[in-house]
Design a protein around this motif. Sequence first.
Motif, PDB file in Angstrom:
ATOM      1  N   ILE A  18     107.391  37.239 -82.740  1.00 51.80           N
ATOM      2  CA  ILE A  18     108.330  38.037 -82.320  1.00 51.80           C
ATOM      3  C   ILE A  18     109.620  37.376 -81.816  1.00 51.80           C
ATOM      4  O   ILE A  18     110.728  37.811 -82.304  1.00 51.80           O
ATOM      5  CB  ILE A  18     107.838  38.966 -81.119  1.00 51.80           C
ATOM      6  N   SER A  19     109.514  36.352 -81.000  1.00 50.34           N
ATOM      7  CA  SER A  19     110.589  35.960 -80.331  1.00 50.34           C
ATOM      8  C   SER A  19     111.696  35.376 -81.689  1.00 50.34           C
ATOM      9  O   SER A  19     112.779  35.286 -81.506  1.00 50.34           O
ATOM     10  CB  SER A  19     110.357  34.771 -79.417  1.00 50.34           C
ATOM     11  N   PRO A  20     111.053  34.499 -82.504  1.00 47.41           N
ATOM     12  CA  PRO A  20     111.915  33.956 -83.388  1.00 47.41           C
ATOM     13  C   PRO A  20     112.719  35.067 -84.352  1.00 47.41           C
ATOM     14  O   PRO A  20     113.872  34.848 -84.637  1.00 47.41           O
ATOM     15  CB  PRO A  20     111.003  33.037 -84.277  1.00 47.41           C
ATOM     16  N   ILE A  21     111.726  36.120 -84.739  1.00 45.42           N
ATOM     17  CA  ILE A  21     112.435  37.140 -85.715  1.00 45.42           C
ATOM     18  C   ILE A  21     113.527  37.869 -84.807  1.00 45.42           C
ATOM     19  O   ILE A  21     114.612  38.260 -85.427  1.00 45.42           O
ATOM     20  CB  ILE A  21     111.172  38.034 -85.971  1.00 45.42           C
ATOM     21  N   VAL A  22     113.225  38.081 -83.671  1.00 40.18           N
ATOM     22  CA  VAL A  22     114.379  39.072 -82.934  1.00 40.18           C
ATOM     23  C   VAL A  22     115.590  37.954 -82.644  1.00 40.18           C
ATOM     24  O   VAL A  22     116.686  38.331 -82.616  1.00 40.18           O
ATOM     25  CB  VAL A  22     113.744  39.231 -81.335  1.00 40.18           C
ATOM     26  N   GLY A  23     115.177  36.974 -82.465  1.00 40.02           N
ATOM     27  CA  GLY A  23     115.979  35.960 -82.047  1.00 40.02           C
ATOM     28  C   GLY A  23     117.025  35.615 -83.476  1.00 40.02           C
ATOM     29  O   GLY A  23     118.341  35.714 -83.301  1.00 40.02           O
ATOM     30  N   LEU A  24     116.539  35.839 -84.728  1.00 41.93           N
ATOM     31  CA  LEU A  24     117.338  35.831 -85.937  1.00 41.93           C
ATOM     32  C   LEU A  24     118.266  36.779 -85.977  1.00 41.93           C
ATOM     33  O   LEU A  24     119.207  36.995 -86.505  1.00 41.93           O
ATOM     34  CB  LEU A  24     116.264  35.682 -86.843  1.00 41.93           C
ATOM     35  N   LEU A  25     117.493  38.143 -85.747  1.00 44.83           N
ATOM     36  CA  LEU A  25     118.357  39.462 -86.119  1.00 44.83           C
ATOM     37  C   LEU A  25     119.503  39.467 -84.831  1.00 44.83           C
ATOM     38  O   LEU A  25     120.405  40.245 -85.439  1.00 44.83           O
ATOM     39  CB  LEU A  25     117.280  40.582 -85.698  1.00 44.83           C
ATOM     40  N   CYS A  26     119.206  39.004 -83.736  1.00 48.58           N
ATOM     41  CA  CYS A  26     120.324  39.195 -82.454  1.00 48.58           C
ATOM     42  C   CYS A  26     121.153  38.345 -82.498  1.00 48.58           C
ATOM     43  O   CYS A  26     121.789  37.880 -81.497  1.00 48.58           O
ATOM     44  CB  CYS A  26     119.569  39.485 -81.287  1.00 48.58           C
TER      45      CYS A  26
END
Length: 364
Positions: A18-26
């Motif tokens: 979750i964290s890397p995907i959210v980090g990439l999107l945000c």
Amino acid sequence: MLLDETHSAISFGINMIISPIVGLLCLVPIGNLIDTYPHKTVLTGSLTARTLALILFAASINLFTATAKLIPIVLFLIIDAISTTQSAISLSSILSPALGVGLYSLVGFSGFVILEIVATLASFGIMLTMKFHYHATNQFANSQHAPVTSHSQFAKFHSGLNYMRSRTMIKITILLSVILNFLYTAVTIGIPYILKDQLHTGNGPIGVLETGSAIGMLLGSLLLTLLPPTGQKRLFLKLIIPVLILDSQILLLGVLFMTSQSPTGYALLGSFIMGILAFALVILNITFQVYLQQTVPTKLLGRVVATLTTVNSSIMPIGTLMFTLIFQSTTHGGLVLIINGILLLGYTLLLLRPLNQAIHSEQP
């Protein structure tokens, strides 16, 4: 809790997906936000969002059963990944993992969430008492009056990317840390899964290993605090030695799990190895973070750190899924860690010369 419900190794890797995907999107808005607005305002908003998310999580978690519990957990982790900043290592982290095992057995998962809400509110209160110091240039002065458009957001972010492209040291570090993070997911997922599902030791040794890790982190932080500052002197050794120690400890951890031990033996020897591993990891992280703060202009630091964090962790969802399948398809999880340690050691040796050259090329 998830492992008990699902019996899947991915229980310990959901956050790494979750964290890397959210980090990439945000990545673009968060990097710009940190460089644009007063940090106390940013922290106030993020802690408020996290507290509300925890309350909703506590109210909804028991409405779901078995694998359906992943729904509220994933939703909470998305908000948590957006709102949470890195926290300092403190003395409390030594006893907290072992204490957590005992509390989990007493209050259950729902009770744990309530404790997390209380802890977040306490952190919020402490943060509000802190005084933040900003540069005399007052970089936030006109931030609230400047119109924010998608074009200006990307233009501002692009300037940070251009700066990173000009830094050979940063590019070499990305090459090292991406592979390190990818293979290190096997440790994060593997340790609790191997102990609990393959070696059947229960929760106790897991808490002891986490405590050993916390002690190693604390000792590493204290060492860097007590030693006189050396700036960028011997930077190559301060970076590469911790990486080599980390590689070797992953290998030793695999050897430990492949030998016949009692739960007490796994806990004691494992906590010692995890302590050394965490000691090396915190030395590596702090050294590089200090190096960035010494060499990156303050006005770009938020974007550079946000980009580095996202890029370095972007491979972790793939690693999590891959190692989940590997651990669940073998009864010799320790062998996976041994292979990982050997691969990391070989990869580190390949980057010795490029890293040394990059450091020398950037020194005055």
